[in-house]
Design an enzyme around this catalytic site. Structure first.
Site, mmCIF file in Angstrom:
data_model
loop_
_atom_site.group_PDB
_atom_site.id
_atom_site.type_symbol
_atom_site.label_atom_id
_atom_site.label_comp_id
_atom_site.label_asym_id
_atom_site.label_seq_id
_atom_site.Cartn_x
_atom_site.Cartn_y
_atom_site.Cartn_z
ATOM 1 C CE1 TYR A 1 -3.664 -2.459 0.584
ATOM 2 C CE2 TYR A 1 -4.671 -0.346 1.097
ATOM 3 C CZ TYR A 1 -4.791 -1.672 0.763
ATOM 4 O OH TYR A 1 -6.036 -2.207 0.622
ATOM 5 C CE LYS B 1 1.322 -17.749 -2.069
ATOM 6 N NZ LYS B 1 0.440 -18.934 -2.156
ATOM 7 C CG ASP C 1 -2.653 -20.194 -0.895
ATOM 8 O OD1 ASP C 1 -2.155 -20.112 0.255
ATOM 9 O OD2 ASP C 1 -2.161 -20.923 -1.776
ATOM 10 C CG ASP D 1 -14.142 -6.335 1.677
ATOM 11 O OD1 ASP D 1 -13.878 -5.593 2.637
ATOM 12 O OD2 ASP D 1 -14.568 -5.916 0.583
ATOM 13 C CG ASP E 1 -8.399 -4.311 1.319
ATOM 14 O OD1 ASP E 1 -9.348 -3.767 1.918
ATOM 15 O OD2 ASP E 1 -8.272 -4.289 0.081
#
Ligand code: IPM
Ligand code: MG
Length: 347
Positions: free
Chosen positions: A136, A186, A218, A246, A242
């Site tokens: 970001y 990851k 994942d 959601d 993020d």
């Protein structure tokens, strides 16, 4: 007790209005609200999504109640002038590095989840998302390669101190809950994640009671829909957080219900629903204000130390839901103001 109210774009003003009504109904002595412009509306009025005067109001207050930013009219502006820069700028300028996004199924809402009710009813988790680093805030750009192709690039990085401070927030949160912490990364592909994981393991030594586990992002996305009940506290970086937050909101039933707190080292915090500005339903009085009302409750708890009043608001929202109050997001027909009224009555 000074609170900045930045309603922003789209449904932001509608949902924020209801949260302000709830705060005012509590009649807290010494509570003063200061309004400021952020996002697309701020760009239209002042030429910048985060005007200097808004930042000044923020710095002078104890906490910020934030609606939403995002405006399709602004999609073609240069990136630094887009509405999203208001929230990113506030996070960075005020050092709001720790984003707490709790997700829990409200009684009576098990059927609203995208998951089977018996799976959804197990959800009671907290996502701790790092907010000041990662891809970001790394260098980024669009360049032309020697052979003429355009290339977009964004640099992902985490320095160990950035990981360490969010790790401590997450471990402390786990101590106050089920003492289980799952760090999502990851590390099988990214060096950024390798440092992240190494630091998590180092910090874990300070919290011997907390059971630390690691999960690739994942797999975490899959486990969140397969068996979300396994999670207590999840800690992860800015980008993965993020996305997963959601996803968690839909597991709970609606993105219209999830509140969040963005905290700094001190008491300063920014509180916002995790949903966006929803331009498609803006101005129609259709948005569910519950996520913003619940964000106001988090504000009272984390920035003002008013636990009793925070719990009172949360109980009023839970009661309204248990009584069958439903916004369009939950397949119901109650509008923004009616839902605000319903919560106020129960308060
Ligand atoms: C969020 C939002 C923001 C983010 C946007 C509006 C910049 O999606 O708070 O989750 O990506 O952090
Ligand atoms: Mg988001």
């Amino acid at each position: 007790m000074k609170i900045a109210v930045f309603a922003g774009d789209g449904i932001g003003p509608e949902v924020t209005r209801e949260a302000v009504r709830v705060l005012e109904a509590l009649d807290l002595p010494g509570l003063v609200l200061f309004e400021g412009d952020v996002g697309g509306i701020a760009y239209k009025r002042h030429g910048h999504p985060l005007p200097a005067e808004t930042l000044q109001i923020a710095r002078a207050c104890d906490a910020i109640l934030f609606g939403a930013v995002g405006d399709p009219d602004c999609d073609n502006l240069e990136r630094h002038l887009r509405p999203e820069q208001a929230i990113l700028g506030l996070r960075k300028e005020l050092g709001l590095f720790a984003n707490l996004r709790p997700a829990k199924v409200f009684a009576g809402l098990e059927d609203a989840s995208a998951l089977r009710p018996e799976v959804a009813s197990q959800i009671d988790l907290l996502i701790v998302r790092e907010l000041n680093g990662d891809v970001y805030f790394g260098e980024k750009g669009i360049r032309t390669l020697p052979d003429g192709r355009r290339q977009g690039w964004d640099m992902m990085s985490y320095a160990e101190d950035e990981v360490r401070r969010i790790a401590h927030v997450a471990f402390r949160a786990a101590m106050g809950r089920g003492k289980k912490l799952c760090s999502v990364d990851k590390a099988n592909v990214l060096e950024t994640s390798q440092v992240w994981r190494d630091v998590m393991i180092e910090v874990a030594r300070d919290y011997p009671e907390v059971e630390l586990s690691h999960m690739y992002v994942d797999n975490a996305a899959m486990q969140l829909v397969r068996n979300p009940g396994q999670f207590d506290v999840v800690v992860t970086g800015n980008l993965f957080g993020d996305i997963l937050s959601d996803q968690a909101s839909m597991c709970v039933g609606s993105i219209g219900l999830l509140a969040s707190a963005s905290l700094s080292d001190g008491k300063m915090g920014l509180y916002e629903p995790i949903h966006g500005s929803a331009p498609d339903i803006a101005g129609k009085g259709l948005a569910n204000p519950m996520a913003t009302i619940l964000s106001a409750a988090m504000l009272l708890r984390h920035s003002l130390g008013l636990e009793a009043q925070a719990a009172q608001i949360e109980a009023a929202v839970a009661k309204a839901l248990a009584d069958g109050i439903r916004g369009g997001d939950l397949g119901g027909s109650q509008g923004t103001a009616a839902i605000g009224d319903a919560v106020l009555e129960r308060l």
